[in-house]
Design an enzyme around this catalytic site. Structure first.
Site, PDB file in Angstrom:
ATOM      1  CG  ASP A   1      34.108  15.276  50.501  1.00 43.34           C
ATOM      2  OD1 ASP A   1      35.091  14.812  51.111  1.00 43.34           O
ATOM      3  OD2 ASP A   1      34.182  15.785  49.366  1.00 43.34           O
TER       4      ASP A   1
ATOM      5  NE  ARG B   1      27.955  21.089  43.499  1.00 43.01           N
ATOM      6  CZ  ARG B   1      27.802  19.831  43.115  1.00 43.01           C
ATOM      7  NH1 ARG B   1      26.615  19.382  42.758  1.00 43.01           N
ATOM      8  NH2 ARG B   1      28.823  19.013  43.103  1.00 43.01           N
TER       9      ARG B   1
ATOM     10  CG  ASP C   1      30.805  22.539  43.646  1.00 45.40           C
ATOM     11  OD1 ASP C   1      30.408  23.185  42.651  1.00 45.40           O
ATOM     12  OD2 ASP C   1      31.089  21.334  43.597  1.00 45.40           O
TER      13      ASP C   1
ATOM     14  CB  SER D   1      36.260  13.374  42.583  1.00 39.98           C
ATOM     15  OG  SER D   1      35.289  14.371  42.690  1.00 39.98           O
TER      16      SER D   1
HETATM   17  N1  ARG Z   1      35.135  22.409  37.743  1.00 39.25           N
HETATM   18  C1  ARG Z   1      33.729  22.165  37.617  1.00 39.25           C
HETATM   19  C2  ARG Z   1      32.943  23.272  38.247  1.00 39.25           C
HETATM   20  O1  ARG Z   1      33.467  24.039  38.992  1.00 39.25           O
HETATM   21  C3  ARG Z   1      33.323  20.803  38.061  1.00 39.25           C
HETATM   22  C4  ARG Z   1      33.579  20.396  39.469  1.00 39.25           C
HETATM   23  C5  ARG Z   1      33.272  18.959  39.579  1.00 39.25           C
HETATM   24  N2  ARG Z   1      33.290  18.380  40.869  1.00 39.25           N
HETATM   25  C6  ARG Z   1      33.593  17.089  41.070  1.00 39.25           C
HETATM   26  N3  ARG Z   1      33.486  16.625  42.265  1.00 39.25           N
HETATM   27  N4  ARG Z   1      34.011  16.304  40.136  1.00 39.25           N
HETATM   28  O2  ARG Z   1      31.769  23.397  38.003  1.00 39.25           O
END
Ligand code: ARG
Length: 405
Positions: free
Chosen positions: A15, A95, A124, A174
């Site tokens: 990405d 984040r 995110d 991922s």
């Molecule tokens: N659902 C989780 C969150 O919003 C984790 C997101 C994980 N991202 C990934 N690329 N695996 O914090």
């Protein structure tokens, strides 16, 4: 023509690699990449090399592990931070820190634009955008993947056309990783009925039938020793990840409500986070009054929700932290846990602030508790419930009589 500068939060993955080129070609920007180390154990030299190869004019590597521990993980332990009572917030906590570092570089570099590789489907984007704008409202945000509704296939195609070096092996999942845990999504896991295959996990041993013990000591809510050994928190997290993981402890698999409304199936591997929150919660129940425990639970849930939903910079979170901190001066003591086949149970706890009094709780004749006091208490405690029920019973009787006539 002098090009505008853009700071891109760069992980080195598909990405954000695609983002570098898009920002150059479509927005005609000079791209500066920033990789923030929250303990993801990536090859950071390789990431820098890739960034330059794709065309970034400059690259920053920032080791933020200490700050991540002190400003994010410790507050999370104190708040028993679990979203929907399950997810210890690994990705959610990192984040706002990454966003903060990107803003710092933007200020240093006098850049007016920040970019990130978030999609429009996740949490995110919320965490990045709100943190960036809270720290510097003048910054403009570009999120190429979201702006152009890109999908992975289109990105791979674009990467090939523009000679963007991406790893040739097709990634099965991922994965986002830092010291507080691993978040695993995609691939077979998108079918919520499919059990996560063993190859999702890094710490978990599925074939160890033995039981083991782990003892954690807390001081003012912060873990300071594991199995009697004093360690800094980074070593302690590593130690617990490997040890608890070796007994199969540390998997969370649940259906999660994302802020934007999508329900998703999420799998996490976070042995240390699970152990430390569980033990911390247990110790709190020993040292806090029932009133404190009950109210703090509400505060903890609000804290977890705000951390999850990108409101790290909201003044309320700071206020909640102050309340939580005030409760932690008694959260000092030891907790002993037993682990086996993926299950974990607290089997012992002690503290110099313990409100547990053996002479009150005991059923032996050592008891100093006067049982006779209880009679009047129980009567008053149940007064309204008993009154409400007797009114209902009487009304019922009257109605039944009416029916008979
Ligand atoms: N659902 C989780 C969150 O919003 C984790 C997101 C994980 N991202 C990934 N690329 N695996 O914090």
């Amino acid at each position: 023509m002098v090009k505008d500068k853009c700071i891109l939060a760069y992980s080195g993955g598909l990405d954000t690699s695609v983002c570098i080129k898009y920002l150059q070609l479509l927005h005609e920007l000079e791209v500066i990449t920033v990789t923030v180390d929250c303990g993801q154990n990536d090859d950071f030299e390789e990431i820098e090399k890739r960034s330059k190869e794709i065309g970034a004019v400059q690259h920053y590597y920032i080791d933020a592990k200490e700050e991540f521990i002190n400003e994010y993980i410790i507050p999370c332990i104190k708040a028993n931070g679990l979203y929907e009572n399950q997810y210890p917030l690994g990705t959610a906590l990192a984040r706002p820190l990454i966003a903060k570092k990107a803003v710092e570089i933007a200020n240093e570099e006098n850049a007016k634009i920040i970019a990130h590789g978030c999609t429009g489907k996740g949490n995110d984007q919320i965490r990045f955008d709100i943190t960036i704008k809270s720290l510097n409202p003048d910054l403009r945000i570009i999120a190429p993947i979201r702006d152009m509704n890109l999908t992975r296939d289109i990105e791979i195609q674009f990467a090939k056309e523009h000679n963007i070096p991406i790893s040739t092996e097709v990634k099965k999942y991922s994965i986002d990783m830092n010291i507080w845990g691993r978040s695993i999504e995609g691939g077979d896991l998108e079918n919520p009925f499919v059990e996560p295959p063993k190859d999702c996990f890094k710490f978990i041993n599925f074939d160890n039938p033995d039981a083991g013990y782990l003892e954690i000591e807390y001081e003012n809510g912060i873990p300071i020793t594991a199995d009697g050994k004093k360690m800094n928190l980074l070593d302690l997290l590593n130690y617990i990840n490997f040890k608890a993981g070796s007994y199969g402890v540390g998997i969370v698999d649940h259906i999660e409500d994302r802020v934007i409304g999508i329900k998703s199936r999420e799998v996490y591997e976070c042995p240390a986070a699970i152990v430390l929150i569980k033990a911390h919660q247990d110790l709190e129940k020993m040292v806090l009054t029932s009133h404190e425990v009950r109210f703090k639970h509400i505060v903890d849930q609000q804290w977890s929700w705000m951390a999850y939903s990108g409101l790290w910079q909201d003044p309320l979170l700071n206020d909640l932290d102050k309340f939580i901190d005030a409760t932690q001066n008694k959260v000092t003591g030891k907790v002993k846990m037993r682990m086996q086949n993926g299950s974990i149970r607290v089997v012992g706890r002690k503290s110099k602030f313990s409100l547990y009094r053996n002479e009150l709780a005991t059923y032996t004749s050592d008891s100093v508790f006067d049982q006779q006091l209880a009679k009047g208490f129980v009567e008053l405690w149940g007064l309204q419930s008993i009154t409400a029920n007797s009114i209902a019973i009487n009304l019922n009787k009257k109605e039944n009589k009416g029916d008979e006539q």
